[in-house]
Design a protein around this motif. Structure first.
Motif, PDB file in Angstrom:
ATOM      1  N   HIS A 182      -5.406  27.126  13.749  1.00  0.00           N
ATOM      2  CA  HIS A 182      -6.640  27.823  13.366  1.00  0.00           C
ATOM      3  C   HIS A 182      -6.379  29.336  13.244  1.00  0.00           C
ATOM      4  CE1 HIS A 182     -10.997  28.189  13.037  1.00  0.00           C
ATOM      5  NE2 HIS A 182     -10.969  29.121  13.964  1.00  0.00           N
ATOM      6  N   GLY A 203     -15.603  25.105  10.332  1.00  0.00           N
ATOM      7  CA  GLY A 203     -15.688  23.728  10.812  1.00  0.00           C
ATOM      8  C   GLY A 203     -14.614  23.337  11.795  1.00  0.00           C
ATOM      9  N   HIS A 204     -13.544  24.151  11.889  1.00  0.00           N
ATOM     10  CA  HIS A 204     -12.415  23.853  12.779  1.00  0.00           C
ATOM     11  C   HIS A 204     -11.774  22.502  12.456  1.00  0.00           C
ATOM     12  CE1 HIS A 204     -13.094  27.205  15.632  1.00  0.00           C
ATOM     13  NE2 HIS A 204     -14.346  27.079  15.208  1.00  0.00           N
ATOM     14  N   ARG A 205     -11.868  22.093  11.184  1.00  0.00           N
ATOM     15  CA  ARG A 205     -11.336  20.795  10.788  1.00  0.00           C
ATOM     16  C   ARG A 205     -10.565  20.922   9.466  1.00  0.00           C
ATOM     17  NH1 ARG A 205     -12.796  17.129  14.068  1.00  0.00           N
ATOM     18  NH2 ARG A 205     -14.686  17.259  15.304  1.00  0.00           N
ATOM     19  N   ARG A 252      -5.918  25.296  18.102  1.00  0.00           N
ATOM     20  CA  ARG A 252      -6.152  26.739  18.126  1.00  0.00           C
ATOM     21  C   ARG A 252      -5.040  27.532  17.424  1.00  0.00           C
ATOM     22  NH1 ARG A 252      -5.771  31.588  20.928  1.00  0.00           N
ATOM     23  NH2 ARG A 252      -7.766  32.596  21.373  1.00  0.00           N
ATOM     24  N   THR A 287     -10.621  19.157   6.632  1.00  0.00           N
ATOM     25  CA  THR A 287     -11.338  18.184   5.806  1.00  0.00           C
ATOM     26  C   THR A 287     -10.662  18.045   4.440  1.00  0.00           C
ATOM     27  OG1 THR A 287     -12.800  19.853   4.877  1.00  0.00           O
ATOM     28  CG2 THR A 287     -13.523  18.787   6.927  1.00  0.00           C
ATOM     29  N   ASP A 308      -9.465  13.781  10.205  1.00  0.00           N
ATOM     30  CA  ASP A 308     -10.445  14.873  10.255  1.00  0.00           C
ATOM     31  C   ASP A 308     -10.613  15.421  11.679  1.00  0.00           C
ATOM     32  OD1 ASP A 308     -12.320  16.640   9.357  1.00  0.00           O
ATOM     33  OD2 ASP A 308     -13.867  15.153   8.931  1.00  0.00           O
ATOM     34  N   ALA A 309      -9.549  15.349  12.485  1.00  0.00           N
ATOM     35  CA  ALA A 309      -9.612  15.836  13.868  1.00  0.00           C
ATOM     36  C   ALA A 309      -9.668  17.364  13.880  1.00  0.00           C
ATOM     37  CB  ALA A 309      -8.388  15.359  14.648  1.00  0.00           C
ATOM     38  N   GLU A 310     -10.125  17.888  15.007  1.00  0.00           N
ATOM     39  CA  GLU A 310     -10.213  19.340  15.155  1.00  0.00           C
ATOM     40  C   GLU A 310      -8.834  19.983  15.011  1.00  0.00           C
ATOM     41  OE1 GLU A 310     -11.812  22.690  18.311  1.00  0.00           O
ATOM     42  OE2 GLU A 310     -12.489  20.624  18.484  1.00  0.00           O
ATOM     43  N   VAL A 311      -8.800  21.102  14.302  1.00  0.00           N
ATOM     44  CA  VAL A 311      -7.551  21.842  14.100  1.00  0.00           C
ATOM     45  C   VAL A 311      -7.199  22.545  15.408  1.00  0.00           C
ATOM     46  CG1 VAL A 311      -6.512  23.768  12.824  1.00  0.00           C
ATOM     47  CG2 VAL A 311      -8.015  22.165  11.641  1.00  0.00           C
ATOM     48  N   GLN A 345     -12.422  25.869   6.778  1.00  0.00           N
ATOM     49  CA  GLN A 345     -11.611  25.505   7.942  1.00  0.00           C
ATOM     50  C   GLN A 345     -11.987  26.345   9.159  1.00  0.00           C
ATOM     51  OE1 GLN A 345      -9.019  26.063  10.781  1.00  0.00           O
ATOM     52  NE2 GLN A 345      -7.831  26.983   9.140  1.00  0.00           N
ATOM     53  N   HIS A 358      -1.509  18.145   9.428  1.00  0.00           N
ATOM     54  CA  HIS A 358      -2.522  17.850  10.434  1.00  0.00           C
ATOM     55  C   HIS A 358      -3.471  16.766   9.916  1.00  0.00           C
ATOM     56  CE1 HIS A 358      -5.352  18.518  13.707  1.00  0.00           C
ATOM     57  NE2 HIS A 358      -6.315  18.537  12.794  1.00  0.00           N
TER      58      HIS A 358
END
Length: 130
Positions: free
Chosen positions: A101, A29-31, A98, A33, A93-96, A26, A87
């Motif tokens: 994160h 990849g900031h995602r 900030r 998944t 699979d959108a960006e997490v 995570q 999320h």
């Protein structure tokens, strides 16, 4: 050390491995998944089982320093896993974001602190038992 505690120690190591893989995936990849949620979910399951094993396998009070650290660490990882799942379910699979994160990073670090204190206590007690 009884067999319940030995099993709990083995299982908490599996939780560490799962949390590490899920968090690193995570963070890199900031995602959120499928792999991230799967690893984190497995980590929570192993962590709950290990915590119950430690509770039932010890004769000490449940409210030791390590106990409080462990319960709080489990709680923040459950919250993190639920937030990651939410999320993923709502945005795929959108960006997490900030905030999530950063929360994931700090939750994982807090869990590792609790893990290290537990390992240190085991080594300290084993050293002084013999």
């Amino acid at each position: 050390m009884n067999s319940t505690l030995r099993a709990a120690i083995l299982i908490v190591n599996l939780a560490l491995a799962c949390y590490t893989v899920g968090t690193v995936l995570q963070q890199r990849g900031h995602r959120a998944t499928r792999g991230v949620v799967s690893w984190l979910t497995a980590g929570v399951i192993f962590d709950v089982v290990a915590t119950l094993g430690m509770i039932f396998g010890t004769e000490r009070s449940l409210w030791t320093l390590h106990g409080v650290l462990g319960y709080s660490a489990l709680t923040v990882m459950v919250i993190d896993t639920v937030r990651i799942w939410r999320h993923r379910l709502s945005l795929g699979d959108a960006e997490v974001p900030r905030g999530l994160h950063l929360y994931s990073r700090y939750a994982y670090l807090w869990w590792v602190v609790a893990y290290i204190t537990g390992a240190a206590l085991v080594m300290f007690s084993a050293r002084h038992a013999g």
